[in-house]
Design a protein around this motif. Structure first.
Motif, short mmCIF file in Angstrom:
data_model
loop_
_atom_site.label_atom_id
_atom_site.label_comp_id
_atom_site.label_asym_id
_atom_site.label_seq_id
_atom_site.Cartn_x
_atom_site.Cartn_y
_atom_site.Cartn_z
N VAL A 273 -31.80 -26.73 -0.31
CA VAL A 273 -31.04 -27.07 0.88
C VAL A 273 -29.62 -26.57 0.61
O VAL A 273 -28.86 -27.22 -0.11
CB VAL A 273 -31.03 -28.60 1.11
CG1 VAL A 273 -30.26 -28.95 2.37
CG2 VAL A 273 -32.42 -29.14 1.15
N SER A 274 -29.29 -25.39 1.09
CA SER A 274 -27.96 -24.86 0.79
C SER A 274 -27.21 -24.61 2.09
O SER A 274 -27.79 -24.22 3.09
CB SER A 274 -28.08 -23.56 -0.03
OG SER A 274 -28.91 -22.64 0.61
N VAL A 285 -21.23 -19.76 -2.62
CA VAL A 285 -22.45 -20.52 -2.31
C VAL A 285 -23.70 -19.65 -2.45
O VAL A 285 -24.73 -20.09 -2.98
CB VAL A 285 -22.38 -21.11 -0.88
CG1 VAL A 285 -23.69 -21.81 -0.53
CG2 VAL A 285 -21.23 -22.08 -0.74
N TYR A 286 -23.61 -18.40 -2.00
CA TYR A 286 -24.80 -17.53 -2.04
C TYR A 286 -25.28 -17.36 -3.48
O TYR A 286 -26.47 -17.48 -3.78
CB TYR A 286 -24.51 -16.14 -1.47
CG TYR A 286 -23.91 -16.10 -0.08
CD1 TYR A 286 -24.04 -17.17 0.79
CD2 TYR A 286 -23.22 -14.98 0.35
CE1 TYR A 286 -23.48 -17.12 2.06
CE2 TYR A 286 -22.67 -14.91 1.62
CZ TYR A 286 -22.79 -16.00 2.47
OH TYR A 286 -22.25 -15.95 3.71
N VAL A 307 -27.33 -27.40 -2.43
CA VAL A 307 -26.19 -26.64 -2.94
C VAL A 307 -25.17 -26.59 -1.80
O VAL A 307 -25.37 -25.88 -0.81
CB VAL A 307 -26.60 -25.22 -3.37
CG1 VAL A 307 -25.38 -24.44 -3.85
CG2 VAL A 307 -27.67 -25.27 -4.46
N MET A 308 -24.07 -27.35 -1.95
CA MET A 308 -23.07 -27.43 -0.88
C MET A 308 -21.76 -26.84 -1.38
O MET A 308 -21.35 -27.07 -2.52
CB MET A 308 -22.86 -28.90 -0.47
CG MET A 308 -24.16 -29.66 -0.18
SD MET A 308 -25.17 -28.88 1.11
CE MET A 308 -24.40 -29.55 2.56
N GLY A 316 -23.12 -36.36 1.60
CA GLY A 316 -23.51 -36.94 2.88
C GLY A 316 -24.52 -36.09 3.61
O GLY A 316 -25.62 -36.54 3.93
N GLU A 317 -24.18 -34.81 3.82
CA GLU A 317 -25.09 -33.92 4.57
C GLU A 317 -26.37 -33.65 3.82
O GLU A 317 -27.39 -33.33 4.40
CB GLU A 317 -24.39 -32.59 4.88
CG GLU A 317 -23.42 -32.71 6.03
CD GLU A 317 -23.35 -31.46 6.88
OE1 GLU A 317 -24.06 -30.49 6.60
OE2 GLU A 317 -22.56 -31.49 7.83
N ALA A 318 -26.30 -33.72 2.49
CA ALA A 318 -27.47 -33.41 1.69
C ALA A 318 -28.15 -34.67 1.17
O ALA A 318 -28.85 -34.64 0.17
CB ALA A 318 -27.07 -32.51 0.51
N SER A 319 -27.95 -35.77 1.89
CA SER A 319 -28.47 -37.04 1.35
C SER A 319 -29.99 -37.07 1.29
O SER A 319 -30.57 -37.84 0.55
CB SER A 319 -27.96 -38.22 2.19
OG SER A 319 -28.34 -38.02 3.53
#
Ligand code: SF4
Length: 364
Positions: A273-274, A285-286, A307-308, A316-319
């Motif tokens: 989940v990136s 990030v890439y 990977v944020m 939060g977004e990747a919870s």
């Protein structure tokens, strides 16, 4: 209010006959399988087996090899014997190679009747040989090599023409009592292909091999195949898939596998989940996503790894992820199930993620 009712996807699977490609069942209640095709000279046994090993490692379940010459036919015995996944011989032009493939122990044969001279006259012999050996046959009709009689009848390589051609060839085998068939009706246009498979699914009970032919290079071919297969598989149509790409065949297997995983037809092994990165990103990030994917590929337990690129939308977004990282100020906050467990220098992010993954027991 005119809003269509929401139904669970994928829909119930179309009922189809089951055939066995060696130990791999196709159709019936068997899981949808992923197949690919080698690009080596089939007569080069070592190179072909090497590529089959790479495909197998990537998750390929059935492999097809082209048989355009006698040298290739002669190589089939060794390839079929030493391959760890079932081998299908792809025959164009010469019926004699169908018999050679059956004798060589291939698990299946694909024929393109439009490309085999006097094919209809030899069906009886082919059915007898395949039936005696228990070898299924795929009737593989392609828009580019469609029987001229059907083109004339339907005014082109339409969905109806593809289906009529395939069912005509099936009927020739049925006349000889042979029903161990798989069928494909490939077209380069996903919309025509979808229409053809929908028609075919209604008109026969044979297992269906899905393919968009000549789909194009990696990105275009992936998109075309994903759209077409996604629609059909979501409707319960399709028993085995081959993504055709102008790219190394391992890529076909990766794309095919991920299509099945995205539809919930196969358990996902690893999901990265990136984030797409943006002006707030404080890390590449890439590159980091690629490094994390490489480090976790083959991890024994299915994991969702985030990977944020920044801490703003990090944990939060990747919870929903099992574990992950959000970056900032040259550091990485490592989190597990939404909780930050440690902060490490950027250069140690991948290693720290792996350590956290290996130090825990993961449950669904
Ligand atoms: Fe941008 Fe941060 Fe969202 Fe990534 S996580 S897209 S860097 S705001």
């Amino acid at each position: 209010l005119g809003i269509p009712s929401v139904t669970a996807l994928p829909a119930a699977r179309r009922t189809s006959r089951k055939v066995m490609i060696g130990p791999v069942a196709v159709g019936g209640d068997a899981p949808v399988s992923v197949q690919s095709m080698t690009t080596t000279l089939t007569a080069d046994v070592d190179a072909t087996l090497q590529q089959i090993a790479e495909l197998t490692a990537a998750g390929c379940q059935i492999v097809r090899v082209a048989v355009p010459s006698q040298d290739d036919a002669d190589a089939l015995g060794m390839i079929a014997k030493r391959s760890s996944i079932p081998v299908i011989a792809d025959i164009h032009f010469q019926p004699k190679y169908v018999f050679a493939a059956i004798d060589a122990g291939c698990a299946g044969v694909r024929v393109n009747p439009g490309n085999i001279r006097k094919f209809d006259d030899r069906v009886g012999e082919i059915a007898a040989a395949a039936g005696a050996a228990g070898v299924p046959i795929r009737i593989g009709v392609n828009a580019g090599s469609l029987d001229k009689r059907q083109i004339a009848r339907f005014g082109g390589a339409t969905a109806e023409a593809l289906v009529a051609s395939a069912l005509w060839e099936c009927s020739l085998f049925e006349e000889h009592g042979f029903r161990d068939l798989k069928v494909s009706v490939k077209h380069h246009d996903p919309l025509v292909m979808i229409e053809a498979y929908r028609l075919l699914a209604r008109r026969c009970a044979y297992p269906l091999h899905l393919g968009v032919t000549e789909a194009g290079p990696l990105t275009q071919g992936t998109v075309k195949s994903s759209v077409a297969f996604g629609i059909l598989l979501a409707e319960g149509i399709g028993d085995t898939i081959r993504v055709s790409l102008s790219a190394p065949p391992v890529e076909e297997v990766k794309v095919g596998t991920q299509i099945l995983e995205s539809l919930g037809l196969r358990t996902r092994r690893l999901e990265i989940v990136s984030c797409p990165s943006c002006g707030r990103a404080q890390v590449d990030v890439y590159k980091l996503a690629e490094q994390v994917e490489a480090a976790f590929s083959g991890f024994p337990v299915p994991l969702r790894v985030a990977v944020m690129g920044c801490v703003v939308n990090g944990p939060g977004e990747a919870s929903a992820a099992d574990l992950g990282v959000s970056s900032g100020n040259g550091k990485g906050q490592i989190f597990v199930r939404g909780e930050v467990v440690r902060t490490v220098p950027e250069s140690q992010i991948v290693e720290a993620l792996l350590e956290e993954a290996l130090s825990r027991e993961w449950t669904e």
